[in-house]
Design an enzyme around this catalytic site. Sequence first.
Site, PDB file in Angstrom:
ATOM      1  N   HIS A  56      -4.655 -66.006  -6.278  1.00 14.31           N
ATOM      2  CA  HIS A  56      -4.430 -64.818  -7.203  1.00 14.31           C
ATOM      3  C   HIS A  56      -5.306 -64.927  -8.362  1.00 14.31           C
ATOM      4  O   HIS A  56      -5.918 -63.686  -8.536  1.00 14.31           O
ATOM      5  CB  HIS A  56      -2.955 -65.138  -7.708  1.00 14.31           C
ATOM      6  CG  HIS A  56      -1.917 -65.434  -6.736  1.00 14.31           C
ATOM      7  ND1 HIS A  56      -1.540 -64.059  -6.000  1.00 14.31           N
ATOM      8  CD2 HIS A  56      -1.243 -66.536  -6.549  1.00 14.31           C
ATOM      9  CE1 HIS A  56      -0.625 -64.668  -5.108  1.00 14.31           C
ATOM     10  NE2 HIS A  56      -0.131 -65.961  -5.377  1.00 14.31           N
TER      11      HIS A  56
HETATM   12  O1  RIB Z   1       2.304 -64.571  -9.265  1.00 15.56           O
HETATM   13  C1  RIB Z   1       1.170 -65.453  -9.396  1.00 15.56           C
HETATM   14  C2  RIB Z   1       0.668 -65.831 -10.549  1.00 15.56           C
HETATM   15  O2  RIB Z   1       1.629 -66.613 -11.373  1.00 15.56           O
HETATM   16  C3  RIB Z   1      -0.597 -66.715 -10.620  1.00 15.56           C
HETATM   17  O3  RIB Z   1      -1.251 -66.363 -12.000  1.00 15.56           O
HETATM   18  C4  RIB Z   1       0.136 -68.067 -10.733  1.00 15.56           C
HETATM   19  O4  RIB Z   1      -1.057 -69.196 -11.298  1.00 15.56           O
HETATM   20  C5  RIB Z   1       1.224 -67.877 -11.554  1.00 15.56           C
HETATM   21  O5  RIB Z   1       0.812 -67.760 -13.150  1.00 15.56           O
END
Ligand code: RIB
Length: 316
Positions: A246
Site C-alpha cells: 500500500h
Molecule cells: O489500509 C492500508 C493502510 O493502513 C496502510 O497505510 C497501512 O500501513 C495502514 O496504515
Amino acid sequence: MMARPVLIDTDTGVDDALALILALRSRELSVKAITTVAGNVEVGKCTRNALAILHLLGVADKPAVSEGAQKPLCRPLFRAPEVHGTDGLGNARRYILASSTPRMCEQSAAKTIVDHCRSFGNKLVIVALGPLTNLALAWKKNPEAMMKVGRIISMGGAFRVPGNTGPVAEFNYYVDPEAAHLLLNSGLRITIVPLDVTEQIVLMRKELEYRAARRAGRVAKAILRFTKSYMKYHEMTEGFNGGYLHDPLAVAVAIQPDLVQTTRVHVDIETLGRYTRGMSLADFKNKLKRGKPTVEVASKVDRERFLRLFHERIWE
Ligand code: RIB
Ligand code: CA
C-alpha cells in the site's frame, strides 16, 4: 534534475517501513522530514520504527523525525497490531534498533508540516501514509501555509472495492474519518492512492526471499525479518503468503506520478454512519453539482513498472 522536496507522514508499520526505504533510496526525492502519527500502532512506537529505519539505512543527511498525534481528532485510537505486530515492525524492531539511534526532534509534527509548507511552498510533496490527523491539525494551525503545498499524496480510501477495516472502510480513513473529511473538503490538491490500486500489488514471500537471498547486506536481512508476520497475517486472512505494498505505491506516485491514472472527483468521508464509518465516497457523476474538485483518485496502476521501480531501489 533537482530532487523533489518531500515530507512523509507515517504510522510506521511494515508497509510504511518499506515505503520509507523506497523514498530514502530514490534520488528523485529529497526527504526533508518525517512526521509520525498514531495508527497501525501507538505514535511512540511509530516514531521508534521510523528512527530504526533511518538507523538501518545509515542515511547521511538524516531527515528530522517529529512525533505527532497520539489519537485521532475526536475518537479513541483504533490500531492494527494483528497486522503489523505489537511493535509495528513485525515484532522485529529489536533486531534493528540500536541504542544510539538518532533522537527525534522536539518540534510537533503539525508545526514541522506547517514550517515545511512555508519553506518549500508548491515544490513540496507531502506523502501521507497513515491516518490524516497530523495534516488536519496542521491545517487547523495555519491553513494559509498548508495551501502553499504542491500536492498531498494520501494512501487511503476504497471506492470500487471492499474495505479492509469493516466491509466498506479503508484503515487510514476509518481511524480518523473527521481528519480525512476536513482535508478532502479543504481545497488542498490531494491525490488519493486507494485500495482499488494498492491491492493490485502483492509482494509474495517466495519472491522476497529469492531477491533477499541474492544480497548479503543487513538491510535485506532486516526486510526479511520485519515483513515475516505481515505476510503470515495475509496468509491467514487472505490465503496468500505475501503482503500488499500500500504505502510503497503512494511513495512511488511521488517519484513517478504517471504510474497511476487518476480521476478528478469530489470525495467525501462518512463520519456519522453506524456501519459505514470511514467509507470514502466519490461523486463520479457529479450528482451533487459541486464546483471544480481538487481531489484526484487513482483508479489504474502500471503494476509491472511499479514493481520494477520498487525492487530496483529497495535492494540497492
Ligand atoms: O489500509 C492500508 C493502510 O493502513 C496502510 O497505510 C497501512 O500501513 C495502514 O496504515
Ligand atoms: Ca501506513
